[in-house]
Design a protein around this motif. Structure first.
Motif, PDB file in Angstrom:
ATOM      1  N   PHE A  47       0.716  -1.118  -0.145  1.00 15.80           N
ATOM      2  CA  PHE A  47      -0.118   0.038  -0.067  1.00 15.80           C
ATOM      3  C   PHE A  47       0.775   1.197   0.035  1.00 15.80           C
ATOM      4  N   SER A  48       0.120   2.358  -0.448  1.00  8.58           N
ATOM      5  CA  SER A  48       0.877   3.657  -0.531  1.00  8.58           C
ATOM      6  C   SER A  48       1.204   3.958   1.159  1.00  8.58           C
ATOM      7  N   ASP A  49       1.988   4.640   1.471  1.00  4.65           N
ATOM      8  CA  ASP A  49       2.244   5.206   2.901  1.00  4.65           C
ATOM      9  C   ASP A  49       1.151   5.957   3.246  1.00  4.65           C
ATOM     10  N   GLU A  50       0.353   6.788   2.367  1.00  8.73           N
ATOM     11  CA  GLU A  50      -0.270   7.913   2.516  1.00  8.73           C
ATOM     12  C   GLU A  50      -1.944   6.989   2.999  1.00  8.73           C
ATOM     13  N   LEU A  51      -2.082   5.919   2.571  1.00  7.90           N
ATOM     14  CA  LEU A  51      -3.299   5.489   2.525  1.00  7.90           C
ATOM     15  C   LEU A  51      -3.299   4.048   3.540  1.00  7.90           C
ATOM     16  N   SER A  52      -2.531   3.419   4.105  1.00 11.54           N
ATOM     17  CA  SER A  52      -2.536   2.390   4.579  1.00 11.54           C
ATOM     18  C   SER A  52      -2.130   2.327   6.148  1.00 11.54           C
ATOM     19  N   GLN A  54      -3.043   3.339  10.506  1.00  6.75           N
ATOM     20  CA  GLN A  54      -3.912   2.806  11.311  1.00  6.75           C
ATOM     21  C   GLN A  54      -5.188   3.494  12.066  1.00  6.75           C
ATOM     22  N   ILE A  55      -5.762   2.877  12.948  1.00  5.43           N
ATOM     23  CA  ILE A  55      -6.863   3.279  13.683  1.00  5.43           C
ATOM     24  C   ILE A  55      -6.907   5.115  13.830  1.00  5.43           C
ATOM     25  N   VAL A  56      -7.856   5.643  13.661  1.00  3.58           N
ATOM     26  CA  VAL A  56      -7.994   7.056  13.966  1.00  3.58           C
ATOM     27  C   VAL A  56      -8.397   7.553  15.468  1.00  3.58           C
ATOM     28  N   TYR A  57      -7.113   8.440  15.835  1.00  6.55           N
ATOM     29  CA  TYR A  57      -7.174   8.828  17.253  1.00  6.55           C
ATOM     30  C   TYR A  57      -7.226   7.728  18.133  1.00  6.55           C
ATOM     31  N   GLY A  58      -6.662   6.704  17.767  1.00  4.27           N
ATOM     32  CA  GLY A  58      -6.487   5.432  18.839  1.00  4.27           C
ATOM     33  C   GLY A  58      -4.970   5.493  19.381  1.00  4.27           C
ATOM     34  N   VAL A  59      -4.758   4.233  19.907  1.00  2.00           N
ATOM     35  CA  VAL A  59      -3.355   4.257  20.611  1.00  2.00           C
ATOM     36  C   VAL A  59      -2.716   2.822  20.113  1.00  2.00           C
ATOM     37  N   VAL A  60      -1.319   2.724  20.236  1.00  2.00           N
ATOM     38  CA  VAL A  60      -0.787   1.592  19.922  1.00  2.00           C
ATOM     39  C   VAL A  60      -1.116   0.629  20.897  1.00  2.00           C
ATOM     40  N   THR A  61      -1.220  -0.669  20.466  1.00  2.00           N
ATOM     41  CA  THR A  61      -1.596  -1.978  21.386  1.00  2.00           C
ATOM     42  C   THR A  61      -0.572  -2.918  21.190  1.00  2.00           C
ATOM     43  N   ASN A  62      -0.984  -3.913  21.677  1.00  2.09           N
ATOM     44  CA  ASN A  62      -0.190  -5.360  21.642  1.00  2.09           C
ATOM     45  C   ASN A  62      -0.716  -6.357  21.484  1.00  2.09           C
ATOM     46  N   GLY A 112      -0.953 -13.181  15.505  1.00  6.41           N
ATOM     47  CA  GLY A 112      -0.133 -13.118  16.499  1.00  6.41           C
ATOM     48  C   GLY A 112       1.127 -12.139  16.121  1.00  6.41           C
ATOM     49  N   ILE A 113       0.891 -11.099  15.422  1.00  5.64           N
ATOM     50  CA  ILE A 113       1.620 -10.157  14.850  1.00  5.64           C
ATOM     51  C   ILE A 113       1.104  -8.394  15.487  1.00  5.64           C
ATOM     52  N   ASN A 114       2.226  -7.779  15.797  1.00  7.12           N
ATOM     53  CA  ASN A 114       2.143  -6.539  16.044  1.00  7.12           C
ATOM     54  C   ASN A 114       2.168  -5.409  14.861  1.00  7.12           C
ATOM     55  N   ASP A 115       3.403  -5.815  14.099  1.00  7.24           N
ATOM     56  CA  ASP A 115       3.752  -4.850  12.947  1.00  7.24           C
ATOM     57  C   ASP A 115       3.648  -5.515  11.775  1.00  7.24           C
ATOM     58  N   LEU A 116       2.947  -5.196  10.765  1.00  6.35           N
ATOM     59  CA  LEU A 116       2.949  -5.762   9.528  1.00  6.35           C
ATOM     60  C   LEU A 116       4.170  -6.011   8.579  1.00  6.35           C
ATOM     61  N   ARG A 195       4.241   0.153  11.075  1.00  3.16           N
ATOM     62  CA  ARG A 195       3.034  -0.293  11.001  1.00  3.16           C
ATOM     63  C   ARG A 195       2.184  -1.151  12.091  1.00  3.16           C
ATOM     64  N   ALA A 196       2.012  -0.550  13.030  1.00  5.88           N
ATOM     65  CA  ALA A 196       1.892  -1.109  14.484  1.00  5.88           C
ATOM     66  C   ALA A 196       0.124  -1.431  14.624  1.00  5.88           C
ATOM     67  N   LEU A 197       0.053  -2.229  15.351  1.00  2.26           N
ATOM     68  CA  LEU A 197      -1.542  -2.721  15.750  1.00  2.26           C
ATOM     69  C   LEU A 197      -1.965  -1.484  16.518  1.00  2.26           C
ATOM     70  N   ARG A 198      -3.118  -0.786  16.224  1.00  4.47           N
ATOM     71  CA  ARG A 198      -3.552   0.094  17.256  1.00  4.47           C
ATOM     72  C   ARG A 198      -5.199  -0.199  17.417  1.00  4.47           C
ATOM     73  N   GLU A 199      -5.593   0.490  18.519  1.00  5.10           N
ATOM     74  CA  GLU A 199      -6.977   0.258  19.069  1.00  5.10           C
ATOM     75  C   GLU A 199      -7.595   1.678  19.371  1.00  5.10           C
ATOM     76  N   VAL A 200      -8.822   1.565  19.462  1.00  2.26           N
ATOM     77  CA  VAL A 200      -9.607   2.868  20.196  1.00  2.26           C
ATOM     78  C   VAL A 200     -11.045   2.550  20.421  1.00  2.26           C
ATOM     79  N   SER A 201     -11.405   3.013  21.740  1.00  2.00           N
ATOM     80  CA  SER A 201     -12.549   2.670  22.352  1.00  2.00           C
ATOM     81  C   SER A 201     -13.672   3.815  21.814  1.00  2.00           C
ATOM     82  N   ILE A 202     -14.773   3.148  21.265  1.00  2.00           N
ATOM     83  CA  ILE A 202     -16.009   4.240  20.694  1.00  2.00           C
ATOM     84  C   ILE A 202     -17.310   3.786  21.353  1.00  2.00           C
ATOM     85  N   PRO A 203     -17.995   4.820  21.670  1.00  2.00           N
ATOM     86  CA  PRO A 203     -19.604   4.419  22.123  1.00  2.00           C
ATOM     87  C   PRO A 203     -20.191   3.790  21.048  1.00  2.00           C
TER      88      PRO A 203
END
Length: 284
Positions: A47-52, A54-62, A112-116, A195-203
């Motif tokens: 993917f293009s760096d500009e388009l691929s 992570q989660i919007v306004y989330g945090v890096v997770t594991n 079982g991956i953090n970084d793609l 390219r880290a796994l990220r997460e975000v909590s939403i209502p």
């Protein structure tokens, strides 16, 4: 306007939330990928760096925090395409639009991956893809699919999520509750390094008009501080914990191009019978 996550938003020059338009890269070997050898004819694509990112306004997770998270990717792509949820050692739940048009032999699942960008984790080629028979790509109705793979080795970084029965659903999928969506999709900055796994909590809410008119058996991710899933997160898990278990409440389906809330998720509880009849896996 809402668009399916895999559609190209040509008028805005943006991509919807699932499969980004790739840019060709020089040939690279697939031999370093774990678990099995993958032979690709021609050019691998990333993917293009500009388009691929992570989660919007989330945090890096594991991945130890989200051991049910997997990546679902066509075999001619080196990076992420969609997400998915491990629901047993051999079955993955994802969005139908992530696998629409692909044969099983063309799709790979990594767990079982953090970084793609790394070659860690476990890689499997799909043995079977089962799209919901009533999936409608025009309306995004019944946007759910199942992928069967040879068994993953379970451990601290690879564990299935539970399917929500009515009891869990009545506690977790109600207005005012929060749930966590995770993946390797686009961020608010467009950055994709690392390219880290990220997460975000939403209502969330299973009812109401916050996300506009939407198909039956969907969950609305209400607006909250601009947090959202985005391009590349499609098919991934919307999950919450209950009685010591992670339950997958939804799969990322579609949302607005700007990825600032009001995302729509396929409601897993609405498809429990179909999942059981296909996989033999029961709700908990």
């Amino acid at each position: 306007m809402f668009k399916p996550l895999h559609a190209v938003l040509s008028a805005l020059g943006l991509l919807a939330l699932s499969a980004c338009s790739p840019q060709a890269t020089p040939d690279v070997t697939a031999a370093a990928l774990p678990q099995e050898t993958v032979t690709v004819t021609g050019t691998e694509k990333a993917f293009s760096d500009e388009l691929s990112s992570q989660i919007v306004y989330g945090v890096v997770t594991n991945v130890t925090n989200r051991p049910y998270q997997v990546s679902v990717t066509p075999s001619n792509y080196m990076s992420g395409w969609c997400g998915g949820t491990l629901i047993s050692s051999t079955w993955v739940l994802t969005a139908a639009h992530c696998v629409d048009g692909y044969s099983a032999s063309q799709m790979r699942v990594r767990a079982g991956i953090n970084d793609l960008t790394t070659s860690t984790g476990q890689l499997r080629t799909a043995a079977q893809i089962v799209m919901h028979p009533s999936y409608n790509r025009s309306t995004n109705a019944n946007d759910i699919a199942l992928i069967r793979v040879s068994a993953f080795t379970l451990g601290s970084t690879v564990q299935p999520a539970a399917l929500p029965g009515n009891a869990a659903e009545s506690v977790l999928d109600v207005s005012g509750k929060f749930a966590t969506v995770s993946g390797w999709g686009k961020t608010e900055t467009g950055s994709s390094s690392p390219r880290a796994l990220r997460e975000v909590s939403i209502p969330i809410t299973p009812t109401g008009s916050d996300c506009g008119s939407r198909p039956a058996n969907t969950i609305c991710g209400k607006y909250y501080q601009g947090k959202d899933s985005c391009n590349g997160d499609s098919g991934g898990p919307l999950a919450a914990s209950y009685n010591g278990k992670f339950y997958v409440l939804g799969a990322v389906s579609y949302g607005p191009a700007e990825c600032r809330g009001y995302g729509v998720y396929t409601r897993v509880n609405g498809f429990i019978n179909w999942i059981y009849n296909t996989t033999g896996i029961s709700a908990q």
